[in-house]
Design a protein around this motif. Structure first.
Motif, PDB file in Angstrom:
ATOM      1  N   LEU A 118       0.842  -1.199   0.000  1.00 20.31           N
ATOM      2  CA  LEU A 118       0.000   0.000   0.000  1.00 20.31           C
ATOM      3  C   LEU A 118       0.865   1.232   0.000  1.00 20.31           C
ATOM      4  N   LYS A 119       0.269   2.350  -0.433  1.00 19.18           N
ATOM      5  CA  LYS A 119       0.972   3.630  -0.455  1.00 19.18           C
ATOM      6  C   LYS A 119      -0.055   4.748  -0.446  1.00 19.18           C
ATOM      7  N   VAL A 120       0.155   5.762   0.378  1.00 21.87           N
ATOM      8  CA  VAL A 120      -0.713   6.935   0.408  1.00 21.87           C
ATOM      9  C   VAL A 120      -0.072   8.041  -0.415  1.00 21.87           C
ATOM     10  N   HIS A 121      -0.871   8.613  -1.320  1.00 19.95           N
ATOM     11  CA  HIS A 121      -0.398   9.728  -2.139  1.00 19.95           C
ATOM     12  C   HIS A 121      -1.520  10.748  -2.238  1.00 19.95           C
ATOM     13  N   LYS A 122      -1.284  11.913  -1.634  1.00 19.42           N
ATOM     14  CA  LYS A 122      -2.291  12.972  -1.577  1.00 19.42           C
ATOM     15  C   LYS A 122      -3.571  12.424  -0.927  1.00 19.42           C
ATOM     16  N   ASN A 123      -4.684  12.385  -1.658  1.00 19.20           N
ATOM     17  CA  ASN A 123      -5.944  11.926  -1.072  1.00 19.20           C
ATOM     18  C   ASN A 123      -6.246  10.465  -1.406  1.00 19.20           C
ATOM     19  N   SER A 129      -1.968  -5.852  -5.758  1.00 19.66           N
ATOM     20  CA  SER A 129      -1.917  -7.308  -5.661  1.00 19.66           C
ATOM     21  C   SER A 129      -1.436  -7.855  -6.995  1.00 19.66           C
ATOM     22  N   LYS A 130      -1.397  -9.145  -7.104  1.00 21.92           N
ATOM     23  CA  LYS A 130      -0.960  -9.785  -8.349  1.00 21.92           C
ATOM     24  C   LYS A 130      -1.934  -9.518  -9.482  1.00 21.92           C
ATOM     25  N   LYS A 131      -3.211  -9.309  -9.149  1.00 20.99           N
ATOM     26  CA  LYS A 131      -4.256  -9.219 -10.160  1.00 20.99           C
ATOM     27  C   LYS A 131      -4.782  -7.817 -10.408  1.00 20.99           C
ATOM     28  N   GLU A 132      -4.483  -6.857  -9.491  1.00 19.15           N
ATOM     29  CA  GLU A 132      -5.061  -5.532  -9.681  1.00 19.15           C
ATOM     30  C   GLU A 132      -4.324  -4.458  -8.896  1.00 19.15           C
ATOM     31  N   ILE A 133      -4.489  -3.222  -9.390  1.00 20.45           N
ATOM     32  CA  ILE A 133      -4.087  -2.022  -8.678  1.00 20.45           C
ATOM     33  C   ILE A 133      -5.377  -1.305  -8.291  1.00 20.45           C
ATOM     34  N   SER A 134      -5.500  -0.910  -7.040  1.00 18.97           N
ATOM     35  CA  SER A 134      -6.729  -0.277  -6.572  1.00 18.97           C
ATOM     36  C   SER A 134      -6.432   1.086  -5.956  1.00 18.97           C
ATOM     37  N   LYS A 135      -7.324   2.043  -6.230  1.00 23.58           N
ATOM     38  CA  LYS A 135      -7.201   3.389  -5.668  1.00 23.58           C
ATOM     39  C   LYS A 135      -8.410   3.661  -4.776  1.00 23.58           C
ATOM     40  N   VAL A 136      -8.157   3.961  -3.505  1.00 22.21           N
ATOM     41  CA  VAL A 136      -9.209   4.198  -2.518  1.00 22.21           C
ATOM     42  C   VAL A 136      -9.183   5.659  -2.092  1.00 22.21           C
ATOM     43  N   ASN A 137     -10.357   6.280  -1.998  1.00 21.66           N
ATOM     44  CA  ASN A 137     -10.451   7.640  -1.470  1.00 21.66           C
ATOM     45  C   ASN A 137     -10.138   7.587   0.022  1.00 21.66           C
ATOM     46  N   PHE A 138      -8.959   8.059   0.384  1.00 18.49           N
ATOM     47  CA  PHE A 138      -8.482   7.893   1.753  1.00 18.49           C
ATOM     48  C   PHE A 138      -9.261   8.750   2.750  1.00 18.49           C
ATOM     49  N   SER A 140     -12.437   9.714   2.589  1.00 17.69           N
ATOM     50  CA  SER A 140     -13.741   9.085   2.826  1.00 17.69           C
ATOM     51  C   SER A 140     -13.618   7.875   3.736  1.00 17.69           C
ATOM     52  N   LEU A 141     -12.526   7.136   3.567  1.00 14.20           N
ATOM     53  CA  LEU A 141     -12.325   5.953   4.395  1.00 14.20           C
ATOM     54  C   LEU A 141     -12.132   6.325   5.855  1.00 14.20           C
ATOM     55  N   VAL A 142     -11.248   7.268   6.116  1.00 15.55           N
ATOM     56  CA  VAL A 142     -10.897   7.612   7.493  1.00 15.55           C
ATOM     57  C   VAL A 142     -11.986   8.428   8.182  1.00 15.55           C
ATOM     58  N   GLU A 143     -12.573   9.379   7.455  1.00 14.23           N
ATOM     59  CA  GLU A 143     -13.533  10.285   8.096  1.00 14.23           C
ATOM     60  C   GLU A 143     -14.965   9.749   8.097  1.00 14.23           C
ATOM     61  N   LYS A 144     -15.338   8.940   7.097  1.00 15.44           N
ATOM     62  CA  LYS A 144     -16.719   8.483   6.982  1.00 15.44           C
ATOM     63  C   LYS A 144     -16.864   6.962   7.027  1.00 15.44           C
ATOM     64  N   ASP A 145     -15.742   6.248   7.132  1.00 14.33           N
ATOM     65  CA  ASP A 145     -15.754   4.781   7.087  1.00 14.33           C
ATOM     66  C   ASP A 145     -16.446   4.294   5.815  1.00 14.33           C
ATOM     67  N   SER A 146     -16.208   5.011   4.726  1.00 13.94           N
ATOM     68  CA  SER A 146     -16.822   4.706   3.438  1.00 13.94           C
ATOM     69  C   SER A 146     -15.741   4.291   2.436  1.00 13.94           C
ATOM     70  N   VAL A 147     -16.005   3.206   1.710  1.00 12.31           N
ATOM     71  CA  VAL A 147     -15.029   2.711   0.745  1.00 12.31           C
ATOM     72  C   VAL A 147     -15.440   3.130  -0.666  1.00 12.31           C
ATOM     73  N   SER A 148     -14.706   4.088  -1.218  1.00 14.63           N
ATOM     74  CA  SER A 148     -14.869   4.495  -2.609  1.00 14.63           C
ATOM     75  C   SER A 148     -13.619   4.029  -3.340  1.00 14.63           C
ATOM     76  N   ILE A 149     -13.772   3.034  -4.206  1.00 16.58           N
ATOM     77  CA  ILE A 149     -12.610   2.358  -4.764  1.00 16.58           C
ATOM     78  C   ILE A 149     -12.721   2.229  -6.281  1.00 16.58           C
ATOM     79  N   LYS A 150     -11.592   2.399  -6.946  1.00 15.49           N
ATOM     80  CA  LYS A 150     -11.504   2.181  -8.382  1.00 15.49           C
ATOM     81  C   LYS A 150     -10.409   1.161  -8.622  1.00 15.49           C
ATOM     82  N   LYS A 151     -10.726   0.132  -9.425  1.00 10.96           N
ATOM     83  CA  LYS A 151      -9.784  -0.963  -9.628  1.00 10.96           C
ATOM     84  C   LYS A 151      -9.310  -1.020 -11.072  1.00 10.96           C
ATOM     85  N   TYR A 152      -8.028  -1.286 -11.207  1.00 11.86           N
ATOM     86  CA  TYR A 152      -7.413  -1.467 -12.517  1.00 11.86           C
ATOM     87  C   TYR A 152      -6.868  -2.889 -12.580  1.00 11.86           C
TER      88      TYR A 152
END
Length: 202
Positions: A118-123, A129-138, A140-152
């Motif tokens: 994992l790595k945090v960059h800006k927001n 993983s072996k199968k995907e790269i995922s970007k999570v809105n950090f 939203s996760l920390v302040e709202k316990d909400s997972v907004s995720i985009k997967k490549y």
């Protein structure tokens, strides 16, 4: 493994040699793969535990007891008082303010499986993983316990041995670099083109 103007840590086999201006000594401990400052102390990262070092002593972090949480694969600092960590079950957000630790944990099942880095960059919180790269809105996760995720998605066998533990770096322009046994994997989100067209079948 880490040095600043106050202290130097040197990993020798399974021991940790500590040098200060006035003394040096050895701490018998399992192999440490990363050390960094957090507030008025240092964090020692091992496969089996994340511990704190203060006043020449190693101690457990409340909420990160090694008997409950181990097999850590990756860790990244956010600022001088916060860091995130990843093991096989959770993503952890750890903060230290006024001498007190606060640990939030998020089940890895909410994001996907088999993440190794994992790595945090800006927001953004990036996961790999072996199968995907995922970007999570950090935020939203920390302040709202909400997972907004985009997967490549990563093509089958494109990285046969997967991304190495703690193997993510991000350049100033946002390009993601991942260490693998097969070489360096480079991902630039700005150049990513999604293909939604189904293949034509004869």
């Amino acid at each position: 493994i880490y040095t600043d103007d106050k202290i130097t840590f040197l990993a020798i086999d399974d021991d940790l040699r500590v040098f200060t201006k006035d003394s040096s000594y050895i701490i018998e401990t399992r192999k440490t793969f990363k050390i960094f400052p957090l507030g008025d102390r240092y964090i020692l990262t091992k496969l089996a535990a994340i511990l704190q070092f203060k006043d020449n002593k190693i101690a457990i972090i409340a909420g990160l007891n090694p008997s409950d949480h181990d097999i850590f694969a990756s860790i990244d600092t956010i600022n001088e008082n916060e860091f995130v960590a990843l093991n096989d079950k959770f993503i952890f957000h750890v903060s230290l303010y006024n001498g007190m630790f606060k640990v939030k944990k998020y089940s890895i099942d909410r994001f996907g499986n088999d993440y190794k880095a994992l790595k945090v960059h800006k927001n953004d919180l990036w996961l790999a993983s072996k199968k995907e790269i995922s970007k999570v809105n950090f935020t939203s996760l920390v302040e709202k316990d909400s997972v907004s995720i985009k997967k490549y998605k990563i093509g089958d066998n494109f990285i046969p041995n997967g991304i190495l533990d703690n193997g993510l770096k991000i350049t100033d322009d946002g390009t993601l670099l991942a260490s693998t046994l097969n070489g360096l994997f480079v991902f630039d989100e700005k150049q990513y083109v999604e293909n939604n067209k189904a293949p034509e079948l004869d």
